[in-house]
Design a protein around this motif. Sequence first.
Motif, short mmCIF file in Angstrom:
data_model
loop_
_atom_site.label_atom_id
_atom_site.label_comp_id
_atom_site.label_asym_id
_atom_site.label_seq_id
_atom_site.Cartn_x
_atom_site.Cartn_y
_atom_site.Cartn_z
N PRO A 51 62.90 91.88 84.96
CA PRO A 51 62.08 93.08 84.72
C PRO A 51 62.97 94.24 84.27
O PRO A 51 64.06 94.43 84.79
N TRP A 52 62.51 94.98 83.27
CA TRP A 52 63.35 96.05 82.72
C TRP A 52 63.27 97.30 83.58
O TRP A 52 62.20 97.71 84.01
N GLN A 53 64.42 97.90 83.81
CA GLN A 53 64.48 99.14 84.58
C GLN A 53 65.63 100.00 84.08
O GLN A 53 66.75 99.52 83.94
N SER A 54 65.36 101.26 83.77
CA SER A 54 66.38 102.21 83.36
C SER A 54 66.49 103.32 84.39
O SER A 54 65.57 103.54 85.19
N ILE A 55 67.61 104.03 84.36
CA ILE A 55 67.82 105.12 85.31
C ILE A 55 68.24 106.40 84.57
O ILE A 55 68.76 106.34 83.45
N VAL A 56 68.03 107.52 85.20
CA VAL A 56 68.43 108.82 84.66
C VAL A 56 69.90 109.00 85.00
O VAL A 56 70.26 109.45 86.08
N ASP A 57 70.76 108.63 84.07
CA ASP A 57 72.18 108.54 84.39
C ASP A 57 73.08 109.45 83.56
O ASP A 57 74.31 109.26 83.55
N GLU A 58 72.50 110.43 82.86
CA GLU A 58 73.38 111.35 82.12
C GLU A 58 72.73 112.72 82.01
O GLU A 58 71.50 112.87 82.10
N LYS A 59 73.57 113.73 81.81
CA LYS A 59 73.10 115.11 81.73
C LYS A 59 72.19 115.35 80.56
O LYS A 59 71.40 116.32 80.57
N ASN A 60 72.25 114.51 79.54
CA ASN A 60 71.43 114.73 78.36
C ASN A 60 69.93 114.61 78.64
O ASN A 60 69.11 114.97 77.82
N PHE A 61 69.57 114.09 79.81
CA PHE A 61 68.16 114.07 80.20
C PHE A 61 67.75 115.38 80.88
O PHE A 61 66.63 115.48 81.40
N GLY A 62 68.66 116.35 80.90
CA GLY A 62 68.34 117.63 81.49
C GLY A 62 68.69 117.72 82.96
O GLY A 62 68.34 118.70 83.63
N ILE A 63 69.38 116.71 83.48
CA ILE A 63 69.80 116.70 84.88
C ILE A 63 71.25 117.18 84.93
O ILE A 63 72.16 116.48 84.48
N THR A 64 71.48 118.36 85.43
CA THR A 64 72.82 118.96 85.38
C THR A 64 73.59 118.84 86.68
O THR A 64 74.75 119.21 86.75
N SER A 65 72.95 118.32 87.72
CA SER A 65 73.62 118.24 89.01
C SER A 65 73.22 116.96 89.73
O SER A 65 72.06 116.54 89.70
N GLY A 66 74.20 116.35 90.40
CA GLY A 66 73.92 115.16 91.18
C GLY A 66 73.02 115.45 92.36
O GLY A 66 72.45 114.53 92.96
N ALA A 67 72.88 116.72 92.70
CA ALA A 67 71.99 117.11 93.81
C ALA A 67 70.53 117.12 93.39
O ALA A 67 69.63 117.17 94.24
#
Length: 252
Positions: A114-130
């Motif tokens: 089954p295919w699954q992707s994750i939000v793993d880089e800042k280019n998705f607009g996520i600037t903090s690991g928190a």
Amino acid sequence: MPRFFPIDIHSSKTPNIGEFFVFGERNSGTNFADALLRNNFPQLSASANDRMAKHGFRYGWKHGFPQMIAAPDTTLAVVMFRDPERWVQSMHRQPWHGAKHLRELTFSDFLAAPWQSIVDEKNFGITSGADPRAYAELQWDRHPLTGARFDNILQLRNAKSAGFLSLKNRFSNVIFARYEDVANAPAEFINMIGQTYALTARAKFVSVDQQRGRKSDGKFVRHVYDDLTQTDRDFIWSGLDTKQEEILGYIP
């Protein structure tokens, strides 16, 4: 001189192209095509790329299902596809944004997972690991209507290809091309775009020799893949939408 054969071309009667945007799944030559156009059409060099701007992606995530807020007549949509056998091999080798467990599977198991992707880089607009969205599942790789995960990477390709093909109903100016054709005849690709959309290319063709079209990634070296086993090839083609692959030119 080889002749370039696109899958399909749509051009308005009086194209007035001010920018371009490249769409296509991961490992399908989108960065290569983007760099080719930037290198050879100076008037388009300021076009939006795949980096998220202040207010998000200008035309949606280039690897995702169509989600642009508008498709101006002045924008040229360039849509890239790749041979399905080589594409799944390339995705297994480098499954961009793929969940960690997918990276640890054998090729045969990777095909069936089954295919699954994750939000793993800042280019998705996520600037903090928190940020609670960091490393959560990337919803843009789920079915856009049902929200369900795709049973495997082949089902993902079927759905994504249908989405990309729908761009002919959204943009007035759009070209659908195969990575293999562009890579084998890049100058002809640029000449064809220039003639079709009334764009003036540089007098001397500028090639793309860097990995992903970026100097920071070093010189491009073509990867040689092993031949597929008959079992894997049968599994791949049994899961693909063959009518759609015929439209893309991958079934004679």
